[in-house]
Design an enzyme around this catalytic site. Sequence first.
Site, PDB file in Angstrom:
ATOM      1  N   LYS A 193      -4.524  -2.971   1.366  1.00 34.63           N
ATOM      2  CA  LYS A 193      -4.050  -4.301   1.731  1.00 34.63           C
ATOM      3  C   LYS A 193      -5.001  -5.023   2.695  1.00 34.63           C
ATOM      4  O   LYS A 193      -4.862  -6.223   2.899  1.00 34.63           O
ATOM      5  CB  LYS A 193      -2.648  -4.221   2.329  1.00 34.63           C
ATOM      6  CG  LYS A 193      -1.616  -3.802   1.288  1.00 34.63           C
ATOM      7  CD  LYS A 193      -0.217  -3.884   1.827  1.00 34.63           C
ATOM      8  CE  LYS A 193       0.822  -3.657   0.756  1.00 34.63           C
ATOM      9  NZ  LYS A 193       0.900  -2.233   0.343  1.00 34.63           N
TER      10      LYS A 193
HETATM   11  C1  LIG Z   1       1.575  -1.814  -0.645  1.00 36.87           C
HETATM   12  C2  LIG Z   1       1.160  -0.503  -1.152  1.00 36.87           C
HETATM   13  C3  LIG Z   1       1.356  -0.136  -2.496  1.00 36.87           C
HETATM   14  C4  LIG Z   1       2.075  -1.038  -3.465  1.00 36.87           C
HETATM   15  O1  LIG Z   1       1.354  -2.188  -3.776  1.00 36.87           O
HETATM   16  P1  LIG Z   1       2.089  -3.441  -4.418  1.00 36.87           P
HETATM   17  O2  LIG Z   1       1.065  -4.481  -4.550  1.00 36.87           O
HETATM   18  O3  LIG Z   1       3.187  -3.822  -3.461  1.00 36.87           O
HETATM   19  O4  LIG Z   1       2.660  -2.978  -5.723  1.00 36.87           O
HETATM   20  C5  LIG Z   1       0.875   1.085  -2.906  1.00 36.87           C
HETATM   21  N1  LIG Z   1       0.268   1.922  -2.064  1.00 36.87           N
HETATM   22  C6  LIG Z   1       0.079   1.621  -0.766  1.00 36.87           C
HETATM   23  C7  LIG Z   1      -0.577   2.605   0.111  1.00 36.87           C
HETATM   24  C8  LIG Z   1       0.509   0.399  -0.274  1.00 36.87           C
HETATM   25  O5  LIG Z   1       0.321   0.101   0.998  1.00 36.87           O
END
Ligand SMILES: *Cc1c(COP(=O)(O)O)cnc(C)c1O
Length: 431
Positions: free
Chosen positions: A107
């Site tokens: 993210k």
């Molecule tokens: C947010 C997150 C996900 C999921 O991603 P989305 O875009 O919400 O489907 C998967 N793995 C980790 C480590 C995350 O932080």
Amino acid sequence: MQYYSLQDPQHKASFETAVIQGIAPDKGLYFPEQIPSLDPEFITHLHTYTDQEIGYEVIRPFIGDEIPEAALKKIVNDTLHFPFPIQKVTGHTYALELFHGPTLAFKDVGARFMAGCLGYFRRSSNRPVTVLVATSGDTGGAVASGFYNVPGVDVVILYPSKKVSTLQEKQLTTLGGNIRALEVQGTFDDCQRMVKSAFLDADIQSHRQLTSANSINVARWLPQMFYYFLAYKQMKAAHPRLVFAVPSGNFGNICAGMMAAAIGLPVSHFVAATNINDTVPRFMQNGQYEPGKAVPTLSNAMDVADPSNFVRVLQLFGNSLPALKEKFTAYAYTDKDTARTMEQVWKEHHYMLDPHGAVGYLGLQQFLAEAPELTGVFLETAHPVKFEDTAPKAVRDEIHTPPRVMSLYGKEKNATLLPADYDAFKNWLMR
Ligand SMILES: *Cc1c(COP(=O)(O)O)cnc(C)c1O
């Protein structure tokens, strides 16, 4: 580029408005009015471009002239300042490691890109904007780090008490400055509901200008296309027919991958892998979208019962389930599957998965069993150390801690405890 609301296609907004509002006034998610198409020559020669050049080319058509070339290049360069390596795990299975950024989770890319855009749009404004974000774990840390010290921006993060890992909580609660953390006595879905209500609350809107930094914001959602291009760049020479398996919670990441394919990246198939919060896998089976209540799991960043971005996935396929099924498969796994896979992959291949990556790995194996001619890439979305607390005993001691996170453990948590109650939250915001 214009964006329209998925609730009402007549409601349109510029990229800037879509970024600043986060969500359309009618609660709809913004969606690009046209799907651009990249020059096939660019795809063929992808390996000759730097990561930053690729990022710029991919995102440019979604922004048009709303950010000038030099400023956009700077935003992309600041975003893609760490590596995205591909590691072979076994046979036709590769991991795309997205955890080499500042908060050890994928993210970071969306959060930094959005911070760059918002900083650009607010450059000559004197009214601060408040970024409101609900996090199931990783979003909050990435947003805190991405927006830390961005002038004119305050950040308020809501996270579910005791449902994020120690390291995640440290990342949310120790920066201070323009970053405030609210520890909510409820689930991620409660946090998300409180944030959504605040956006529709005229009292709050007249008191502070709000924007969202959840993956519903187009400036967080779209730059996630970069991962898929960077994977293809690294894989292309040997293996042209790719399937991506994406551990999915709010479905922003996989939806960006599917947008990457829509604008021209050659991808054979996408696999969404979830934990037992399996609303989408059930939908793919029976066509009924029935979100239950979010259940806590080992892969807590995916504990989402009602994934916001799934409407965008459907939109990409004209809301046709048969069309979607051609390109997209969804599977769900239990915590038992996840823990067993972490142990087994370490034992057999000496690769350390985090619980989210393990879910992605499982989805990839299940799909490749039916399509052995394809090469698979699963997205390893977080560094295993972020989930060390809950890792199976057999692997816990093997997880190494990158030196740059060690110092976080010594820092003091600073958060405000709130009940999962909208009025309490509103009072806090109206102070
Ligand atoms: C947010 C997150 C996900 C999921 O991603 P989305 O875009 O919400 O489907 C998967 N793995 C980790 C480590 C995350 O932080």
